[in-house]
Design a protein around this motif. Structure first.
Motif, PDB file in Angstrom:
ATOM      1  N   VAL A 198       2.763 -17.617  16.661  1.00 59.39           N
ATOM      2  CA  VAL A 198       3.492 -18.821  16.275  1.00 59.39           C
ATOM      3  C   VAL A 198       3.126 -19.028  14.809  1.00 59.39           C
ATOM      4  N   GLU A 199       4.010 -18.634  13.906  1.00 61.37           N
ATOM      5  CA  GLU A 199       3.635 -18.505  12.504  1.00 61.37           C
ATOM      6  C   GLU A 199       3.245 -19.832  11.862  1.00 61.37           C
ATOM      7  N   SER A 200       3.870 -20.930  12.252  1.00 57.71           N
ATOM      8  CA  SER A 200       3.480 -22.221  11.678  1.00 57.71           C
ATOM      9  C   SER A 200       2.027 -22.542  12.022  1.00 57.71           C
ATOM     10  N   CYS A 201       1.601 -22.221  13.238  1.00 57.37           N
ATOM     11  CA  CYS A 201       0.202 -22.424  13.629  1.00 57.37           C
ATOM     12  C   CYS A 201      -0.712 -21.455  12.891  1.00 57.37           C
ATOM     13  N   TYR A 202      -0.270 -20.213  12.770  1.00 60.06           N
ATOM     14  CA  TYR A 202      -1.071 -19.195  12.088  1.00 60.06           C
ATOM     15  C   TYR A 202      -1.325 -19.594  10.631  1.00 60.06           C
ATOM     16  N   TYR A 203      -0.293 -20.058   9.943  1.00 60.61           N
ATOM     17  CA  TYR A 203      -0.473 -20.438   8.544  1.00 60.61           C
ATOM     18  C   TYR A 203      -1.283 -21.721   8.404  1.00 60.61           C
ATOM     19  N   GLN A 204      -1.246 -22.584   9.409  1.00 62.57           N
ATOM     20  CA  GLN A 204      -2.112 -23.756   9.407  1.00 62.57           C
ATOM     21  C   GLN A 204      -3.571 -23.325   9.493  1.00 62.57           C
ATOM     22  N   HIS A 205      -3.842 -22.305  10.313  1.00 71.81           N
ATOM     23  CA  HIS A 205      -5.208 -21.778  10.408  1.00 71.81           C
ATOM     24  C   HIS A 205      -5.629 -21.126   9.095  1.00 71.81           C
ATOM     25  N   LEU A 206      -4.726 -20.387   8.463  1.00 73.24           N
ATOM     26  CA  LEU A 206      -5.050 -19.788   7.168  1.00 73.24           C
ATOM     27  C   LEU A 206      -5.393 -20.873   6.150  1.00 73.24           C
ATOM     28  N   TYR A 207      -4.639 -21.957   6.167  1.00 70.31           N
ATOM     29  CA  TYR A 207      -4.914 -23.086   5.271  1.00 70.31           C
ATOM     30  C   TYR A 207      -6.321 -23.640   5.508  1.00 70.31           C
ATOM     31  N   ARG A 208      -6.697 -23.804   6.745  1.00 68.15           N
ATOM     32  CA  ARG A 208      -7.995 -24.407   7.062  1.00 68.15           C
ATOM     33  C   ARG A 208      -9.169 -23.534   6.629  1.00 68.15           C
ATOM     34  N   HIS A 209      -8.991 -22.225   6.695  1.00 69.03           N
ATOM     35  CA  HIS A 209     -10.122 -21.331   6.443  1.00 69.03           C
ATOM     36  C   HIS A 209     -10.160 -20.768   5.029  1.00 69.03           C
ATOM     37  N   GLU A 210      -9.120 -21.006   4.245  1.00 65.85           N
ATOM     38  CA  GLU A 210      -9.050 -20.463   2.886  1.00 65.85           C
ATOM     39  C   GLU A 210      -9.914 -21.281   1.921  1.00 65.85           C
ATOM     40  N   ARG A 211     -10.584 -20.603   0.984  1.00 67.31           N
ATOM     41  CA  ARG A 211     -11.427 -21.271   0.001  1.00 67.31           C
ATOM     42  C   ARG A 211     -10.676 -21.547  -1.302  1.00 67.31           C
ATOM     43  N   SER A 212      -9.741 -20.683  -1.665  1.00 67.79           N
ATOM     44  CA  SER A 212      -8.969 -20.848  -2.892  1.00 67.79           C
ATOM     45  C   SER A 212      -8.004 -22.027  -2.771  1.00 67.79           C
ATOM     46  N   LEU A 213      -8.032 -22.953  -3.721  1.00 70.04           N
ATOM     47  CA  LEU A 213      -7.158 -24.125  -3.679  1.00 70.04           C
ATOM     48  C   LEU A 213      -5.694 -23.736  -3.827  1.00 70.04           C
TER      49      LEU A 213
END
Length: 373
Positions: free
Chosen positions: A127-142
């Motif tokens: 579910v790509e919207s959920c996947y990209y939400q997870h990427l947002y949460r774990h990413e360090r680069s602003l």
């Protein structure tokens, strides 16, 4: 009479160096072996033309992905708009063969009225919207965080708009239920991942270390590796190996804090498979519950004990084959219990039963074909 099928792939599905292309390549091969003539359309943004694909496809067409500002859209997710290609659409309109769309990434044609009556199915990775939400949460680069957040917002709207227009095939029951309940999908079914493994080859006995493996360029995977180091193995003093693609200097530094922890950068397939088979424990927690984890399936087909958290197996048939623990203390306890426990015939027998029941490429190919013809 030979049946012909168009497949649209978000990337060139060879070599088999990450989960998304592994599944697509194995799908193509399984359909070819089932008598389907495959016309493959794939977007190339660095992998190049691959002769291996010609073994299983009657035609292979390559298209350039419009990266950067050329592929940007205010209305469509970037992963979709950057794969808008007129040549692809015109080629698909030359006949009326069914179309298998591999991933939301390749769904630009659903915005074209000319395809409204075409026989098609959409196969999801996540579910790509959920996947990209997870990427947002774990990413360090602003900068990357801003991109992932905006992409997740666009994807949520986009997925809800297309979910009811085309049959959807998911890799897990959890993703199926999200599309059914959240996006009101009218026709959504689970078709398990296609794999390069046909037989369980796990070794009995005792291995000599614990292993985490994954694409370490992905922020979620790096976070999992660092979490395992800091919360588990720098405290336990049990040998621990991390293996994967392009680790960061931060991960290298943290791994170097322990004399019993080590990092294997960019292992080739043979080296990684050797590590998986020799490990006593493959430990693969996930911070993203969508899709199915092909690295876990690799460990179950080829490794010994597996420790995961709920998110790694939710919505899949894999829970009975894994040891599930959530907190650092619980994982430490399970690692200590399993590290000297021989992996035996009974565990192998259970893996053969469940994995062959759910991940038989020939049987799953027939299921997939039933949704296309």
């Amino acid at each position: 009479m030979t049946r012909t099928l168009h497949i649209i792939s978000h990337d060139v599905p060879y070599p088999l160096d990450y989960g998304g292309v592994i599944d697509i390549f194995c799908t193509i091969r399984a359909l070819h072996e089932s008598g389907i003539s495959v016309i493959l359309h794939c977007f190339d943004y660095g992998r190049g033309e691959q002769a291996e694909l010609n073994r299983y496809c009657s035609e292979v067409h390559y298209y350039t992905r419009q990266e950067g500002h050329k592929g940007f859209s205010f209305k469509l997710p970037y992963i979709v708009s950057s794969r808008a290609n007129c040549a692809l659409l015109e080629r698909l309109l030359q006949d009326d063969f069914p179309i298998l769309i591999e991933g939301i990434h390749c769904t630009y044609l659903l915005n074209d009225e000319r395809f409204r009556k075409r026989k098609m199915a959409l196969r999801l990775f996540n579910v790509e919207s959920c996947y990209y939400q997870h990427l947002y949460r774990h990413e360090r680069s602003l900068i990357k965080k801003a991109y992932y957040l905006n992409e997740s917002r666009l994807l949520k709207d986009y997925e809800s708009r297309i979910a009811g227009t085309i049959p959807v095939l998911t890799l897990s029951d959890r993703d199926r239920n999200i599309y059914r309940e959240k996006f009101n999908a009218k026709s959504v079914h689970t078709v398990q991942a296609f794999l390069p493994y046909e037989e369980v080859r796990s070794n009995e006995g005792i291995g000599s270390f614990c292993l985490y493996h994954g694409n370490l360029e992905v922020a979620e995977n790096e976070k999992a590796a660092i979490w395992l180091l800091q919360e588990i193995f720098l405290k336990l003093k049990i040998p621990f190996v991390i293996a994967g693609r392009n680790p960061s200097s931060r991960l290298e530094r943290i791994t170097g804090l322990g004399c019993h922890t080590c990092l294997v950068s960019n292992p080739e397939d043979r080296e990684l498979n050797d590590l998986i088979s020799k490990a006593q424990i493959n430990i693969l927690p996930s911070f993203n519950e969508t899709g199915v984890k092909l690295k876990l399936l690799n460990a179950l087909f080829n490794g010994r004990h597996c420790i995961v958290n709920d998110q790694a197996v939710d919505g899949t048939p894999l829970s009975p084959l894994c040891h599930i623990a959530e907190s650092p203390h619980a994982i430490q306890r399970v690692v200590q219990q399993l590290y000297h426990l021989p992996f035996g015939e009974e565990e192998i027998r259970l893996r053969k039963k469940i994995l062959h029941e759910h991940f038989d490429n020939k049987r799953n190919a027939q299921t997939l074909i039933s949704y296309l013809y």
